[in-house]
Enzyme design. Structure first.
Site, PDB file in Angstrom:
ATOM      1  N   ARG A 227       0.842  -1.181   0.000  1.00  0.00           N
ATOM      2  CA  ARG A 227       0.000   0.000   0.000  1.00  0.00           C
ATOM      3  C   ARG A 227       0.881   1.236   0.000  1.00  0.00           C
ATOM      4  O   ARG A 227       1.981   1.225   0.563  1.00  0.00           O
ATOM      5  CB  ARG A 227      -0.884   0.035   1.252  1.00  0.00           C
ATOM      6  CG  ARG A 227      -2.087  -0.894   1.186  1.00  0.00           C
ATOM      7  CD  ARG A 227      -3.111  -0.428   0.149  1.00  0.00           C
ATOM      8  NE  ARG A 227      -4.279  -1.292   0.114  1.00  0.00           N
ATOM      9  CZ  ARG A 227      -4.435  -2.332  -0.712  1.00  0.00           C
ATOM     10  NH1 ARG A 227      -3.493  -2.656  -1.581  1.00  0.00           N
ATOM     11  NH2 ARG A 227      -5.547  -3.051  -0.670  1.00  0.00           N
ATOM     12  N   HIS A 275      -1.246   0.145  -9.735  1.00  0.00           N
ATOM     13  CA  HIS A 275      -1.890  -0.771  -8.778  1.00  0.00           C
ATOM     14  C   HIS A 275      -2.400  -2.040  -9.480  1.00  0.00           C
ATOM     15  O   HIS A 275      -3.588  -2.338  -9.444  1.00  0.00           O
ATOM     16  CB  HIS A 275      -3.026  -0.050  -8.041  1.00  0.00           C
ATOM     17  CG  HIS A 275      -3.388  -0.707  -6.740  1.00  0.00           C
ATOM     18  ND1 HIS A 275      -3.723  -0.004  -5.620  1.00  0.00           N
ATOM     19  CD2 HIS A 275      -3.464  -2.014  -6.379  1.00  0.00           C
ATOM     20  CE1 HIS A 275      -3.991  -0.841  -4.628  1.00  0.00           C
ATOM     21  NE2 HIS A 275      -3.837  -2.076  -5.073  1.00  0.00           N
TER      22      HIS A 275
END
Ligand code: GLV
Length: 312
Positions: A227, A275
């Protein structure tokens, strides 16, 4: 009984998700947000970055299932209905894809491909001397399902692998394990390629700032595929500029999509992907989601449930 799917606008076509989830759960009426129908009929929500605020509209919701391994995108909804189980997605295909992503960048850095790419721009023919994998240590932060899978696949390639996690663990095979804040610096000083797969939580937020990152030996590499918001971006940029960190492959960011004016985009030693390190596979995820919904319908616990104490 109905199930509502809500996926991010940056994802693959929601119709594909609808098709796979519906085929795994023929007994449930699967709907795709915003075509919700009667809100009282919605008993399950299957989401990835849903529009915040929508989940509180379904009074008969029994569980929220994440379409990804992380659940921070759910927890950040300020209007999240209270006391509902939040189920993470642990899916073999997703883990496998994360292993591929890690392996790709480890090899890119380990085998000097980042240098050959730069050399090509200058039409420069220069062979770099190669380092053996056993002389390179990869440190993985976050040793859950995904971190362990990555570690094992790197060990198969001959790398030395260390792991770091918040809590003590019993056995991790060939992965030497460090835990807790007190052992973080011991872990970092031995790491040549750092892979982050930690989940985002109040404990991991901004965990790797300049003071911590400086423990990495000069010339290290970073792969962030956990993250954003865990590795401080400004500190990372400054360590890249100082050549303390040689290069970074970043798949996740403090703000996503990464704003076009963010300096990371144009840094010569930063590699950016949007991502995608572990994209949930609709076919295999639908099976896992269906199994969990059947467990709940049978009065059993779905797996794995987000644990507020652990933060993931
Ligand atoms: C992806 O980021 C996931 O949480 O699965």
């Amino acid at each position: 009984m109905a199930l509502l799917i809500s996926v991010s606008e940056f994802w693959e076509d929601e119709k594909v998700w609808h098709q796979w989830v519906q085929s795994e759960l023929p007994e449930i009426d699967v709907r795709v947000y915003p075509d919700v129908g009667n809100e009282n009929e919605i008993e399950y929500a299957v989401v990835w970055k849903h529009p915040h605020g929508i989940l509180k509209r379904y009074p008969n919701l029994k569980a929220i299932l994440s379409l990804g391994a992380g659940v921070d995108h759910i927890l950040s909804d300020p209007d999240l209905p209270k006391d509902l189980p939040i189920v993470r997605l642990v899916d073999v295909k997703l883990t496998h894809e994360m292993c591929f992503h890690a392996l790709h960048w480890v090899l890119h850095f380990h085998s000097d491909h980042y240098l050959y790419m730069k050399q090509q721009l200058d039409r420069k023919w220069q062979q770099q001397s190669s380092i053996q994998p056993e002389d390179r240590t990869v440190g993985i932060m976050g040793l859950g399902n995904i971190g362990r899978g990555i570690g094992e696949s790197l060990i198969d390639q001959g790398f030395k692998v260390l792991g770091w996690g918040a809590n003590q663990k019993s056995s991790l095979g060939d992965i030497k394990y460090f835990f807790g804040k007190v052992q973080l610096s011991d872990f970092l000083v031995k790491t040549n390629i750092l892979i982050n797969v930690l989940p985002f939580s109040k404990d991991t937020k901004n965990m790797l700032r300049k003071d911590e990152l400086k423990f990495l030996p000069r010339g290290s590499f970073i792969i962030n595929m956990g993250r954003g918001g865990i590795i401080n971006e400004a500190d990372l940029l400054s360590l890249l500029d100082e050549n303390h960190i040689t290069a970074a492959a970043l798949d996740v960011f403090e703000q996503e999509p990464l704003p076009t004016n963010n300096p990371l985009w144009s840094h010569p030693s930063v590699y950016i992907t949007p991502h995608i390190a572990g994209q949930s596979n609709p076919k295999s995820s639908a099976k896992t989601i269906a199994e969990n919904i059947r467990r709940i319908e049978d009065g059993k616990m779905p797996f794995p449930i987000y644990n507020i104490t652990k933060g993931y």
